[in-house]
Design a protein around this motif. Structure first.
Motif, PDB file in Angstrom:
ATOM      1  N   SER A  75       0.861  -1.365  -0.210  1.00  0.00           N
ATOM      2  CA  SER A  75       0.151  -0.353  -0.189  1.00  0.00           C
ATOM      3  C   SER A  75       0.900   1.902   0.116  1.00  0.00           C
ATOM      4  CB  SER A  75      -0.918   0.217   1.361  1.00  0.00           C
ATOM      5  OG  SER A  75       0.200  -0.141   2.018  1.00  0.00           O
ATOM      6  N   GLU A  76       2.288   1.540   0.279  1.00  0.00           N
ATOM      7  CA  GLU A  76       3.402   1.971  -0.061  1.00  0.00           C
ATOM      8  C   GLU A  76       4.642   1.949   0.661  1.00  0.00           C
ATOM      9  OE1 GLU A  76       2.726   4.418   4.114  1.00  0.00           O
ATOM     10  OE2 GLU A  76       2.836   2.839   5.135  1.00  0.00           O
ATOM     11  N   PRO A  77       5.462   2.845   0.124  1.00  0.00           N
ATOM     12  CA  PRO A  77       6.916   2.340   0.128  1.00  0.00           C
ATOM     13  C   PRO A  77       7.190   0.930   1.477  1.00  0.00           C
ATOM     14  CG  PRO A  77       7.032   3.934  -0.687  1.00  0.00           C
ATOM     15  CD  PRO A  77       5.761   3.814  -0.493  1.00  0.00           C
ATOM     16  N   LEU A  78       8.262   0.134   1.093  1.00  0.00           N
ATOM     17  CA  LEU A  78       8.538  -0.811   3.005  1.00  0.00           C
ATOM     18  C   LEU A  78      10.055  -0.893   2.991  1.00  0.00           C
ATOM     19  CD1 LEU A  78       7.303  -2.395   4.712  1.00  0.00           C
ATOM     20  CD2 LEU A  78       6.681  -4.204   3.121  1.00  0.00           C
ATOM     21  N   ASP A  79       9.964  -0.722   3.946  1.00  0.00           N
ATOM     22  CA  ASP A  79      12.160  -1.060   3.822  1.00  0.00           C
ATOM     23  C   ASP A  79      11.764  -2.906   4.443  1.00  0.00           C
ATOM     24  OD1 ASP A  79      14.389  -1.338   4.598  1.00  0.00           O
ATOM     25  OD2 ASP A  79      14.589   0.485   5.752  1.00  0.00           O
ATOM     26  N   LEU A 131       2.395  -2.462 -11.171  1.00  0.00           N
ATOM     27  CA  LEU A 131       3.646  -1.979 -11.306  1.00  0.00           C
ATOM     28  C   LEU A 131       3.697  -1.415 -12.689  1.00  0.00           C
ATOM     29  CD1 LEU A 131       5.987  -5.566 -11.640  1.00  0.00           C
ATOM     30  CD2 LEU A 131       6.326  -3.029  -9.708  1.00  0.00           C
ATOM     31  N   GLU A 132       2.531  -1.617 -12.941  1.00  0.00           N
ATOM     32  CA  GLU A 132       2.016  -1.406 -14.372  1.00  0.00           C
ATOM     33  C   GLU A 132       1.555   0.341 -14.277  1.00  0.00           C
ATOM     34  OE1 GLU A 132       0.850  -4.890 -17.582  1.00  0.00           O
ATOM     35  OE2 GLU A 132      -1.018  -3.511 -16.693  1.00  0.00           O
ATOM     36  N   GLN A 133       0.279   0.828 -12.633  1.00  0.00           N
ATOM     37  CA  GLN A 133      -0.200   1.940 -11.947  1.00  0.00           C
ATOM     38  C   GLN A 133       0.793   2.885 -11.609  1.00  0.00           C
ATOM     39  OE1 GLN A 133      -3.427   2.292 -12.576  1.00  0.00           O
ATOM     40  NE2 GLN A 133      -3.460   0.631 -14.112  1.00  0.00           N
ATOM     41  N   GLY A 134       2.318   1.949 -11.440  1.00  0.00           N
ATOM     42  CA  GLY A 134       3.172   3.342 -10.465  1.00  0.00           C
ATOM     43  C   GLY A 134       3.642   2.576 -10.168  1.00  0.00           C
ATOM     44  N   GLY A 135       3.293   1.735  -9.369  1.00  0.00           N
ATOM     45  CA  GLY A 135       4.223   0.820  -7.901  1.00  0.00           C
ATOM     46  C   GLY A 135       4.077   1.541  -6.906  1.00  0.00           C
ATOM     47  N   VAL A 136       4.126   1.515  -5.873  1.00  0.00           N
ATOM     48  CA  VAL A 136       4.151   1.401  -4.502  1.00  0.00           C
ATOM     49  C   VAL A 136       4.207   3.352  -4.093  1.00  0.00           C
ATOM     50  CG1 VAL A 136       4.308  -0.890  -3.292  1.00  0.00           C
ATOM     51  CG2 VAL A 136       5.864   0.145  -3.712  1.00  0.00           C
ATOM     52  N   GLU A 137       4.856   3.794  -5.429  1.00  0.00           N
ATOM     53  CA  GLU A 137       4.658   5.287  -4.124  1.00  0.00           C
ATOM     54  C   GLU A 137       3.493   5.821  -5.111  1.00  0.00           C
ATOM     55  OE1 GLU A 137       7.342   3.467  -6.240  1.00  0.00           O
ATOM     56  OE2 GLU A 137       9.524   3.778  -4.552  1.00  0.00           O
ATOM     57  N   GLU A 138       3.086   5.167  -6.200  1.00  0.00           N
ATOM     58  CA  GLU A 138       1.910   5.950  -6.656  1.00  0.00           C
ATOM     59  C   GLU A 138       0.647   5.697  -5.941  1.00  0.00           C
ATOM     60  OE1 GLU A 138       0.335   7.799  -9.150  1.00  0.00           O
ATOM     61  OE2 GLU A 138      -1.792   7.163  -9.111  1.00  0.00           O
ATOM     62  N   ALA A 176      -3.286   7.662   0.170  1.00  0.00           N
ATOM     63  CA  ALA A 176      -3.125   8.620   1.403  1.00  0.00           C
ATOM     64  C   ALA A 176      -4.918   9.412   0.581  1.00  0.00           C
ATOM     65  CB  ALA A 176      -2.461   9.690   1.469  1.00  0.00           C
ATOM     66  N   THR A 177      -4.602   9.828  -0.182  1.00  0.00           N
ATOM     67  CA  THR A 177      -6.193  10.769  -1.234  1.00  0.00           C
ATOM     68  C   THR A 177      -7.292  10.083  -0.576  1.00  0.00           C
ATOM     69  OG1 THR A 177      -4.532  11.449  -2.796  1.00  0.00           O
ATOM     70  CG2 THR A 177      -7.348  11.146  -3.299  1.00  0.00           C
ATOM     71  N   LYS A 178      -7.515   8.923  -0.769  1.00  0.00           N
ATOM     72  CA  LYS A 178      -8.602   8.359  -0.361  1.00  0.00           C
ATOM     73  C   LYS A 178      -8.740   7.714   1.174  1.00  0.00           C
ATOM     74  CE  LYS A 178      -7.377   4.494  -2.662  1.00  0.00           C
ATOM     75  NZ  LYS A 178      -7.021   3.016  -2.964  1.00  0.00           N
ATOM     76  N   ALA A 179      -8.210   7.743   1.826  1.00  0.00           N
ATOM     77  CA  ALA A 179      -8.158   7.712   3.267  1.00  0.00           C
ATOM     78  C   ALA A 179      -8.539   9.352   4.233  1.00  0.00           C
ATOM     79  CB  ALA A 179      -6.984   7.594   3.691  1.00  0.00           C
ATOM     80  N   LYS A 180      -7.598  10.327   3.878  1.00  0.00           N
ATOM     81  CA  LYS A 180      -8.241  11.482   3.706  1.00  0.00           C
ATOM     82  C   LYS A 180      -9.948  11.953   3.454  1.00  0.00           C
ATOM     83  CE  LYS A 180      -6.808  16.468   3.254  1.00  0.00           C
ATOM     84  NZ  LYS A 180      -7.854  17.068   3.664  1.00  0.00           N
ATOM     85  N   LEU A 181      -9.352  11.508   2.566  1.00  0.00           N
ATOM     86  CA  LEU A 181     -11.256  11.781   1.984  1.00  0.00           C
ATOM     87  C   LEU A 181     -12.528  11.101   3.245  1.00  0.00           C
ATOM     88  CD1 LEU A 181     -10.888  11.352  -2.222  1.00  0.00           C
ATOM     89  CD2 LEU A 181     -12.171  12.988  -0.920  1.00  0.00           C
ATOM     90  N   ALA A 222      -6.794  -1.688  -5.540  1.00  0.00           N
ATOM     91  CA  ALA A 222      -7.979  -2.089  -6.618  1.00  0.00           C
ATOM     92  C   ALA A 222      -9.221  -0.711  -6.250  1.00  0.00           C
ATOM     93  CB  ALA A 222      -7.749  -2.986  -6.508  1.00  0.00           C
ATOM     94  N   LEU A 223      -9.668  -0.344  -5.232  1.00  0.00           N
ATOM     95  CA  LEU A 223     -10.476   0.225  -5.175  1.00  0.00           C
ATOM     96  C   LEU A 223      -9.792   1.855  -5.615  1.00  0.00           C
ATOM     97  CD1 LEU A 223     -13.022   0.318  -3.504  1.00  0.00           C
ATOM     98  CD2 LEU A 223     -12.296   2.246  -1.738  1.00  0.00           C
ATOM     99  N   PRO A 224     -10.353   2.186  -6.430  1.00  0.00           N
ATOM    100  CA  PRO A 224     -10.336   3.954  -7.278  1.00  0.00           C
ATOM    101  C   PRO A 224     -10.726   4.485  -6.012  1.00  0.00           C
ATOM    102  CG  PRO A 224     -11.761   2.658  -8.371  1.00  0.00           C
ATOM    103  CD  PRO A 224     -11.399   1.648  -7.129  1.00  0.00           C
ATOM    104  N   VAL A 225     -10.026   6.144  -6.504  1.00  0.00           N
ATOM    105  CA  VAL A 225     -10.493   7.159  -5.650  1.00  0.00           C
ATOM    106  C   VAL A 225     -12.001   7.816  -6.368  1.00  0.00           C
ATOM    107  CG1 VAL A 225      -9.802   9.844  -5.497  1.00  0.00           C
ATOM    108  CG2 VAL A 225      -7.625   8.168  -5.947  1.00  0.00           C
TER     109      VAL A 225
END
Ligand code: PLP
Length: 361
Positions: free
Chosen positions: A179-183, A255-262, A268-273, A340-343
């Motif tokens: 869901s986001e970058p992970l170390d 990966l095609e959508q832009g990976g974990v950064e995207e 973050a946008t969805k959760a903030k909404l 997979a849930l869109p904004v």
């Protein structure tokens, strides 16, 4: 046909592109004249699918080379039990941080095999916060420290990786992986049931630092031995090929959508909404989790009474917003906002919430 926005906590919404590809390939995969689900797991076709899924997952999650990637049949609960058998000696101490329902499940699974030490417990505070790291009572001799990165039911999420010193950190990432970058290197082991962000139920993914696979653990069958699975590329027995294939398609899509950064941006946008809609409702909707640990993936929220809750569930369903009923352990409502849930789905939910409040507030 219109697809609804699906807020299910898991099994959960999958990318439409993945479902369409699976549909198109169902009868004849890649011109071989059979479905991938009808082919031997040892044949070149499925071996290729499996290897590609692993390579793509390694890319998506930036998995270091000294970590094995395992694809295990079954869910996260099974892995929770196997952690003790593989990585702790009989009766050895293991440290668990309790932040919600799934932390407690993880403890229940290992109790017969090890000495569970609860390092910190969020239950007295109603699981509304994560006990601060400096209050944890870590054991010096623990086999590992276990956390639940995201509590799917209570909606509590670690926003930073806790530093637990030299003892390996094990984490259940079932509902927040990718869901986001992970170390990954900060963890000895990460596991996740696939049915939220990675694909279909029936397969779990494990990332484990290879040196940990050398631990003796305790008496167990070979089939319960992670080192054996790692040595055979997760093909010790017949793996869940269909699930592995769908997982591979889902990872490729990410990966095609832009990976974990995207996905971090979208999530973050969805959760903030949704949190903004709750917080701006003047108490009509409530989420009591401390803002610093509010989950971006699963948002439990509550209405003033049961009648309104029942009405919300049925009216939202009629409006094309599925599975907003809360888990029975906490009641109320819950919106799961996986990758997979869109904004637009989160936007549709908050539009519905505002309309519902106007009509019922
Ligand atoms: C964080 C977490 N851990 C573990 C589980 C259990 O997974 P399974 O039902 O696949 O065993 C779940 C299921 O929702 C979960 O959300």
């Amino acid at each position: 046909m219109t697809r609804a926005y699906n807020f299910s906590a898991g099994p959960a919404t999958l990318p439409e592109a993945v479902l369409r590809q699976a549909q198109a390939e169902m009868l004849d995969w890649n011109g071989v004249g059979a479905s991938i689900v009808e082919l031997s797991h040892r044949g070149a076709e499925f071996m290729g699918v499996a290897a590609q899924a692993e390579a793509d997952l390694r890319t998506l999650l930036s998995v270091p080379d000294d970590y094995a990637v395992l694809f295990q049949a079954g869910g996260a609960t099974t892995q929770q039990a196997l952690l003790a058998l593989n990585f702790a000696a009989p009766g050895q101490t293991v440290d668990y941080v309790v932040t919600g329902h799934w932390s407690k499940t993880a403890i229940k699974q290992v109790k017969p095999y090890v000495n569970v030490h609860v390092v910190a417990d969020g239950e007295p505070g109603g699981f509304r916060d994560i006990p601060p790291r400096d209050s944890w009572s870590l054991s010096s001799d623990a086999a590992y420290v276990h956390i639940t990165a995201n509590e799917t039911i209570h909606g509590v999420e670690f926003r930073d990786t806790p530093d637990v010193g030299a003892v390996p950190l094990f984490a259940d990432f079932s509902s927040s992986i990718a869901s986001e970058p992970l170390d990954v290197s900060k963890y000895g082991l990460i596991y996740a049931g696939a049915q939220k962000n990675l694909g279909p139920v029936g397969v779990s993914v494990m990332l484990v630092r290879r040196e940990l696979l050398e631990r003796a653990g305790q008496p167990r069958a070979d089939i319960f031995t992670y080192a054996s699975h790692a040595a055979r590329d997760s093909m010790l027995n017949t793996p869940p090929t269909w699930n592995w294939y769908l997982l591979g398609l889902t990872v490729k899509w990410m990966l095609e959508q832009g990976g974990v950064e995207e996905f971090a941006r979208r999530n973050a946008t969805k959760a903030k909404l949704v949190y903004d809609a709750i917080d701006a409702s003047g108490g009509f909707y409530r989420n009591e989790v401390a803002p610093s640990v509010r989950s971006r993936m699963n948002i439990p929220f509550f209405l003033p009474d049961e009648t309104l809750t029942t009405r919300f569930v049925s009216e939202s369903k009629a409006a094309g917003l599925l599975a907003l009923k809360g888990h029975k352990a906490v009641g109320g409502l819950r919106a799961s906002l996986y990758n997979a849930l869109p904004v637009a789905g989160a936007q549709a939910l908050v539009d519905f919430m505002r309309d519902f409040q106007q009509r019922n507030g």
